[in-house]
Design a protein around this motif. Structure first.
Motif, short mmCIF file in Angstrom:
data_model
loop_
_atom_site.label_atom_id
_atom_site.label_comp_id
_atom_site.label_asym_id
_atom_site.label_seq_id
_atom_site.Cartn_x
_atom_site.Cartn_y
_atom_site.Cartn_z
N LEU A 73 36.89 24.03 19.27
CA LEU A 73 35.62 23.93 18.54
C LEU A 73 34.86 22.67 18.92
O LEU A 73 33.63 22.68 19.05
CB LEU A 73 35.89 23.94 17.04
N ARG A 74 35.58 21.58 19.11
CA ARG A 74 34.91 20.34 19.50
C ARG A 74 34.27 20.47 20.87
O ARG A 74 33.16 19.98 21.10
CB ARG A 74 35.93 19.18 19.48
N LEU A 75 34.95 21.15 21.79
CA LEU A 75 34.37 21.38 23.11
C LEU A 75 33.16 22.29 23.02
O LEU A 75 32.16 22.10 23.73
CB LEU A 75 35.42 22.00 24.04
N LEU A 76 33.22 23.29 22.15
CA LEU A 76 32.09 24.20 21.97
C LEU A 76 30.89 23.47 21.39
O LEU A 76 29.76 23.59 21.91
CB LEU A 76 32.50 25.35 21.04
N ILE A 77 31.11 22.70 20.35
CA ILE A 77 30.01 21.95 19.73
C ILE A 77 29.43 20.93 20.69
O ILE A 77 28.22 20.68 20.71
CB ILE A 77 30.52 21.27 18.45
N GLY A 78 30.29 20.37 21.55
CA GLY A 78 29.82 19.38 22.52
C GLY A 78 29.13 19.98 23.74
O GLY A 78 28.71 19.24 24.63
N GLY A 79 29.02 21.31 23.80
CA GLY A 79 28.32 21.96 24.89
C GLY A 79 29.16 22.16 26.14
O GLY A 79 28.62 22.54 27.19
N ARG A 80 30.46 21.96 26.06
CA ARG A 80 31.33 22.13 27.24
C ARG A 80 31.91 23.53 27.33
O ARG A 80 32.59 23.86 28.30
CB ARG A 80 32.43 21.07 27.21
N LEU A 81 31.68 24.34 26.30
CA LEU A 81 32.09 25.74 26.30
C LEU A 81 30.92 26.59 25.84
O LEU A 81 30.02 26.12 25.13
CB LEU A 81 33.27 25.96 25.35
N ASP A 82 30.94 27.87 26.24
CA ASP A 82 29.91 28.81 25.81
C ASP A 82 30.39 29.70 24.67
O ASP A 82 29.65 29.98 23.73
CB ASP A 82 29.46 29.68 26.99
N VAL A 83 31.63 30.18 24.77
CA VAL A 83 32.21 31.03 23.72
C VAL A 83 33.68 30.69 23.55
O VAL A 83 34.33 30.21 24.49
CB VAL A 83 32.06 32.54 24.04
#
Length: 284
Positions: free
Chosen positions: A179-189
């Motif tokens: 979730l932290r990677l997603l919120i940080g823009g490093r993941l898409d889904v």
């Protein structure tokens, strides 16, 4: 002789018989003490956790189902690996709660489905500016940065695409890190269980950090059932399994069961119809 025509010996015997009869009646009317079952489990909030008064959504469902059949449940939390090994050896009356796995199921009697986990794809709306995120098959995820947890099994189809190099994944140690990677823009889904995501969003992030997160309505793993497992080494396991299944069927007919399955107030609970269009690719 007494005034009623009894000797003192006869009167004493009469009183003793009356007392015995009353005691017998009291014992017959008193409810039998519930049998206490010791279940081993692990931490997987909000389904199994020491942080909630009910010890988690799934564990509370298991407790209520057993209670309908006259059993009390005491949970002991351990690492999942130890929980599995000790339960298979018969050191615990049962263990909750587990997804199906042919290798892991060996040595156990498996209950009916406690609940079906709601695995969805969590995404940031801002990453899909041209059109809302949509997907109809796993191949539609090609080109996206997908977060996965290193210890999770996922589905055979998903794993086959990973092995073939069709999908681009980023591995994290747990859902919180994903979730932290997603919120940080490093993941898409990120494939994630809906209530797990809701729990993490509420407990580890400010609302402003997660307000752009959504869950696609299509289930990523539509048949992820979960179960109580009873060691086949214990002589009472078969009877306890049948009792639990009876209690579970009765519980599922009540509103209490449905109410346990949704995390109140979570924005990921809002399910809108999936748009019929070409799956969108993120703008980065």
């Amino acid at each position: 002789m007494t005034s009623m025509g009894f000797t003192s010996f006869q009167l004493q015997a009469f009183r003793s018989s009356i007392g015995a009869a009353l005691l017998s009646l009291a014992c017959a009317c008193a409810p039998a003490a519930a049998e206490v079952l010791r279940l081993a489990t692990g931490q997987f909030a909000p389904y199994a956790t020491q942080e909630r008064p009910d010890q988690g959504i799934a564990l509370d469902i298991v407790r209520r189902a057993f209670a309908l059949e006259g059993f009390e449940v005491e949970y002991t939390f351990k690492p999942w690996t130890r929980t599995l090994e000790e339960s298979r050896a018969g050191l615990w009356d049962a263990t909750a709660y587990w997804g199906r796995n042919p290798e892991r199921d060996k040595g156990f009697l498996i209950s009916d489905n406690v609940l079906t986990e709601q695995w969805v794809l969590v995404y940031r709306q801002a990453a899909f500016k041209e059109a809302p995120f949509d997907w109809k098959g796993l191949i539609d995820l090609k080109g996206l940065r997908i977060g996965v947890v290193q210890s999770y099994t996922y589905t055979p189809e998903f794993l086959a695409l990973l092995k073939a190099g069709t999908l681009n994944t980023v591995t994290a140690p747990d859902d919180l890190a994903s979730l932290r990677l997603l919120i940080g823009g490093r993941l898409d889904v990120v494939p994630m269980e809906r209530n797990v995501a809701c729990y993490l969003m509420q407990h580890h992030f400010m609302d402003s950090e997660v307000q752009d997160l959504r869950a696609h309505p299509r289930l990523f793993a539509p048949n992820f059932t979960t179960h109580v497992m009873f060691s086949d080494k214990l002589p009472d396991s078969a009877a306890r399994l049948q009792a639990f299944n009876r209690g579970l069927r009765a519980l599922k007919r009540t509103p209490a069961y449905t109410e346990k399955l949704n995390w109140p107030g979570c924005r990921l609970n809002a399910i809108a119809p999936a748009p019929e269009r070409t799956p969108a690719k993120p703008k980065r």
